[in-house]
Motif scaffolding. Structure first.
Motif, PDB file in Angstrom:
ATOM      1  N   SER A 147     -34.818  65.054  69.433  1.00 52.62           N
ATOM      2  CA  SER A 147     -34.868  63.903  70.336  1.00 52.62           C
ATOM      3  C   SER A 147     -35.625  64.238  71.611  1.00 52.62           C
ATOM      4  N   ALA A 177     -39.214  62.691  72.933  1.00 48.83           N
ATOM      5  CA  ALA A 177     -39.317  62.091  74.261  1.00 48.83           C
ATOM      6  C   ALA A 177     -40.437  62.736  75.069  1.00 48.83           C
ATOM      7  N   GLN A 208     -43.752  61.598  73.736  1.00 49.48           N
ATOM      8  CA  GLN A 208     -44.038  60.226  74.142  1.00 49.48           C
ATOM      9  C   GLN A 208     -44.549  60.174  75.573  1.00 49.48           C
ATOM     10  N   GLN A 209     -43.989  61.005  76.433  1.00 49.06           N
ATOM     11  CA  GLN A 209     -44.493  61.060  77.805  1.00 49.06           C
ATOM     12  C   GLN A 209     -45.914  61.596  77.848  1.00 49.06           C
ATOM     13  N   ASN A 239     -48.019  58.693  77.005  1.00 48.52           N
ATOM     14  CA  ASN A 239     -48.084  57.719  78.102  1.00 48.52           C
ATOM     15  C   ASN A 239     -48.975  58.206  79.231  1.00 48.52           C
ATOM     16  N   ARG A 286     -32.453  61.609  78.392  1.00 48.97           N
ATOM     17  CA  ARG A 286     -32.390  60.975  77.075  1.00 48.97           C
ATOM     18  C   ARG A 286     -31.004  60.405  76.810  1.00 48.97           C
ATOM     19  N   GLU A 318     -30.659  57.299  78.674  1.00 48.36           N
ATOM     20  CA  GLU A 318     -31.359  56.214  77.999  1.00 48.36           C
ATOM     21  C   GLU A 318     -30.530  55.679  76.836  1.00 48.36           C
ATOM     22  N   PRO A 371     -37.891  49.291  80.771  1.00 48.84           N
ATOM     23  CA  PRO A 371     -38.714  50.294  80.085  1.00 48.84           C
ATOM     24  C   PRO A 371     -37.981  50.967  78.921  1.00 48.84           C
ATOM     25  N   ILE A 372     -36.670  51.180  79.107  1.00 48.21           N
ATOM     26  CA  ILE A 372     -35.878  51.770  78.018  1.00 48.21           C
ATOM     27  C   ILE A 372     -35.786  50.794  76.853  1.00 48.21           C
ATOM     28  N   GLU A 416     -37.922  48.553  76.019  1.00 43.77           N
ATOM     29  CA  GLU A 416     -39.217  48.515  75.337  1.00 43.77           C
ATOM     30  C   GLU A 416     -39.364  49.690  74.383  1.00 43.77           C
ATOM     31  N   ARG A 417     -38.954  50.893  74.820  1.00 44.38           N
ATOM     32  CA  ARG A 417     -39.108  52.080  73.970  1.00 44.38           C
ATOM     33  C   ARG A 417     -38.219  52.013  72.731  1.00 44.38           C
ATOM     34  N   TYR A 418     -37.093  51.320  72.831  1.00 46.06           N
ATOM     35  CA  TYR A 418     -36.159  51.283  71.708  1.00 46.06           C
ATOM     36  C   TYR A 418     -36.192  49.945  70.965  1.00 46.06           C
TER      37      TYR A 418
END
Length: 744
Positions: free
Chosen positions: A459, A463, A466-467, A470, A489, A492, A551-552, A554-556
């Motif tokens: 996990s 993460a 993903q950063q 971004n 995490r 989140e 934002p969380i 959106e990611r999930y």
């Protein structure tokens, strides 16, 4: 490791080294011969001893290191021993030494013959050692009869001599080969008994119990043999049971030395009892026969157990290895983490983690096929191995790789290693074929990590990667401590759980609240228009802005459900408001995920019909960047929503001036000028010029402009001069709860 294992290959050494080894083995033969002579004084009776380890040890070294130099020197040593220690004539001594040398050479050749003609490793292991022992014992015994003609009439002495040689070869030859294979057998024995976990402590306790049982069995056999004066020591069967018990219950590293020690003591006790009672050779034949049977069965059982455990190890290795890349898989990495080194205090030693993710691998697989995606992953694995850390890498799932490195294992920063891996993969990109068009790569580095939970590690790596995606300017995302990212995490995931609970109607951990902010038409101030804003209220009453949770979401993948909730709640409250007829425009934000949802148009239509709200009152705001990312789907959605009668507003316009051309493709009703250009419009001529250009284009396209972040009267005045009459910001009105806004 048996004497006939093909895994043991004699290393190439120089002539000087070869003679040095031979001298060492010769000296060891003399020492063992002297010890045996001292252990069995008088040669028992009729010049026959119950055990002769020297020849067996010599065979082990010859099988492992070869016959050159070793056999000639042994021949000389045995020749001298037979003449000066055994008091044989030079002729008889020569026959005995020649018999040993010839036997060693023949056994070496027999081993090679088995390796060439017996394909099964199991057959070589199970048959090779017993056959070699029997053959060599037969050769040496035959030469012994020739050397000592008096034995011809003494069949018992011949049988005793043959079994003594066979037992020695069965017990001590595999022990020598095992020690040579382990390199440091003492360390291997200590490792087998090291007590750090519950299983290791159980091994130590069982070893102590077996040792006590072995001593008791030897004492019992000796007592029964001495005091009952049995011609045949039937209780000696206990020795066989003890040996088999050791094979099946103790670590394989300990089994061979324990078998050798037990047999040595067993034979010595038989010899001492025979000497004490002045028994003839024939009386000890039964005891020696029982020892021989026990040795044969113990050796075969040991080889079978070794084969079984090696098969288990191979199977475990296969289960822990990824079939595509030959790196570790998730199971292998989990085992690595489970057995990670610990500090003296029992804590897991810190490790450095490098994560690598190929986020578009599924798309490549779907578009180009399995062969293309597999070839890409194999190339990535080759690059990882090329930097020298393939043993520490694992492919935990398609497209995701994790390297766990011990502190100090690399002589440079982990971030530099990650960049080397990235550069290597980029260099291989041209070999990816058509798949290179869709190929993206993300790497993350954790300088410090202390977790044995593979789920948490995976996990955190995802993460971090993903950063890295971004932050496009940052090729490798670096975190000092994995625990910090894991903490983020977990926060989140807690937010995700809270959001899902609210969407399911459970508001114990907090709830969504709708706020409204006025959009004022400066030419007609009485016209009511507003934008719906989403907030979160904690159980303690604190109100959080969307930046804390959207934002969380959106990611999930929760934005579609949130947009649906906002739409339903807004229209429901609007439908029961006394001011519903006077409100000209209600702006509702629509996320990119919702805009490309094929059910969004139907959902909007059903919500309007259910609440009775007018479609022309509703305006949906979408962001400029989302439209640019997927032009075709965005245009289709915009057209469908406008056909319902709703309005469309392009939010944050101006963040990419190259997108003016998109205004010709989409039927927007409103353009919301990004607040970045409004905040400094009073003092910045550039910002004013940008706003003027946006307004000029919008005017020509009959599109209404709305200025965001209007906070002062000076800003409002300049905007009116430019022709931007719709204002929104704290200078116009602060957001307040929608329920209060809709009450007269």
């Amino acid at each position: 490791m048996s004497d006939l294992s093909p895994d043991l290959v004699s290393p190439e050494v120089s002539p000087a080294g070869r003679w040095g080894r031979a001298s060492l083995v010769a000296a060891l033969w003399i020492v063992l011969a002297l010890l045996t002579d001292a252990l069995f004084p008088g040669g028992a009776t009729d010049q026959v001893v119950g055990l002769w380890p020297a020849d067996a040890v010599a065979l082990g070294f010859v099988l492992a290191w070869g016959a050159r130099a070793l056999v000639p020197l042994l021949f000389i040593v045995v020749l001298c021993w037979n003449h000066w220690m055994v008091d044989l004539s030079w002729g008889s001594a020569l026959i005995g030494a020649g018999a040993l040398a010839l036997s060693l050479i023949l056994m070496r050749q027999f081993r090679r013959w088995l390796q060439r003609h017996v394909q099964s490793i199991y057959g070589r292991r199970l048959l090779g050692l017993p056959l070699s022992a029997l053959l060599m014992a037969t050769l040496v015994t035959g030469m012994g009869i020739w050397q000592n003609p008096a034995w011809v009439e003494n069949h018992d002495a011949i049988a005793l001599f043959w079994m003594a040689e066979a037992v020695s070869l069965l017990v001590f030859t595999p022990l020598v080969l095992s020690c040579l294979h382990e390199k440091n057998c003492l360390r291997a024995w200590r490792t087998a008994l090291r007590s750090r976990g519950a299983q290791d402590r159980a091994t130590v306790l069982w070893f102590a119990g077996w040792l006590l049982l072995a001593l008791l069995s030897l004492a019992l056999m000796a007592a029964l043999r001495h005091w009952t004066m049995l011609d045949y020591n039937a209780p000696g069967l206990l020795g066989l049971v003890v040996l088999i018990l050791a094979v099946h219950s103790l670590p394989i590293q300990l089994v061979r030395p324990l078998i050798a020690a037990y047999v040595l003591v067993w034979v010595w006790l038989n010899a001492v009892i025979a000497m004490g009672t002045n028994e003839p050779v024939a009386s000890t034949l039964g005891d020696e026969a029982l020892v021989f049977v026990a040795a044969v069965l113990a050796v075969i059982a040991t080889e079978m157990m070794q084969i079984y455990r090696q098969s288990e190890q191979r199977l475990a290795k296969r289960l822990a290895t990824d079939g595509l890349t030959d790196l570790q898989n998730d199971e292998g990495l989990a085992q690595t983490l489970k057995h990670w080194p610990v500090t003296t205090g029992g804590q897991m030693q810190p490790m450095t983690v490098i994560g690598l993710h190929l986020p578009d691998l599924e798309e490549i697989d779907a578009l180009m096929g399995h062969e293309e995606s597999n070839r890409i992953e194999q190339r990535v694995a080759e690059v990882i191995r090329s930097v020298g850390f393939g043993q520490m890498a694992a492919r935990v799932r398609p497209g995701l790789y994790i390297l766990c490195l011990q502190a100090g294992q690399i002589g440079f920063r982990a971030a530099d290693l990650a960049r080397r891996i990235r550069l290597g993969i980029e260099a291989e990109r041209q070999t990816f074929g058509a798949g290179s068009r869709y190929f993206r790569l993300a790497l993350t580095v954790f300088n410090t990590a202390q977790t044995q939970d593979l789920g948490q590690l995976t996990s955190a790596v995802l993460a971090g990667c993903q950063q890295a995606l971004n932050q496009r300017s940052q090729l490798v995302h670096v975190e000092d401590d994995l625990a910090i990212l894991l903490s983020h995490r977990m926060q989140e995931l807690a937010w995700v759980q809270r959001i899902r609970s609210v969407l399911n109607g459970d508001e114990q951990t907090g709830r969504f609240e709708l706020y409204a902010q006025t959009i004022r038409d400066t030419r007609h101030p009485d016209v009511k228009a507003f934008e719906v804003l989403l907030r979160w209220r904690n159980p303690d009453g604190a109100v959080l802005t969307p930046a804390s949770f959207l934002p969380i979401a959106e990611r999930y993948g929760l934005m579609t459900a949130i947009d649906s909730w906002v739409l339903r709640q807004t229209l429901r409250q609007l439908s029961v408001s006394p001011w519903a007829a006077e409100i000209s425009k209600v702006s509702i934000n629509l996320s990119g995920a919702s805009l490309v949802d094929p059910n969004i148009t139907l959902e909007i239509q059903q919500a309007l019909e259910r609440t009775g709200c007018r479609a022309e009152q509703i305006c949906f705001e979408i962001t400029e960047t989302m439209v640019i990312n997927d032009v075709a789907q965005a245009r289709q959605a915009v057209v469908a929503i406008k056909e319902l009668g709703c309005k469309i507003s392009l939010d944050d316009f101006g963040t990419g001036l190259s997108t003016f051309s998109y205004l010709k493709r989409f039927p927007f009703d409103y353009l919301k000028i990004d607040g970045e250009f409004v905040q400094h419009i009073v003092e910045s001529r550039i910002d004013r010029a940008i706003v003027e250009s946006i307004q000029s284009i919008a005017f020509e396209m009959s599109t209404i402009t709305i200025a965001e972040f209007v906070e002062t009267l000076d800003q409002a005045e300049i905007l009116r001069q430019i022709g931007v009459f719709y204002h929104q910001g704290y200078g116009v009105a602060k957001p307040r709860p929608l329920s209060q806004f809709l009450i007269p």
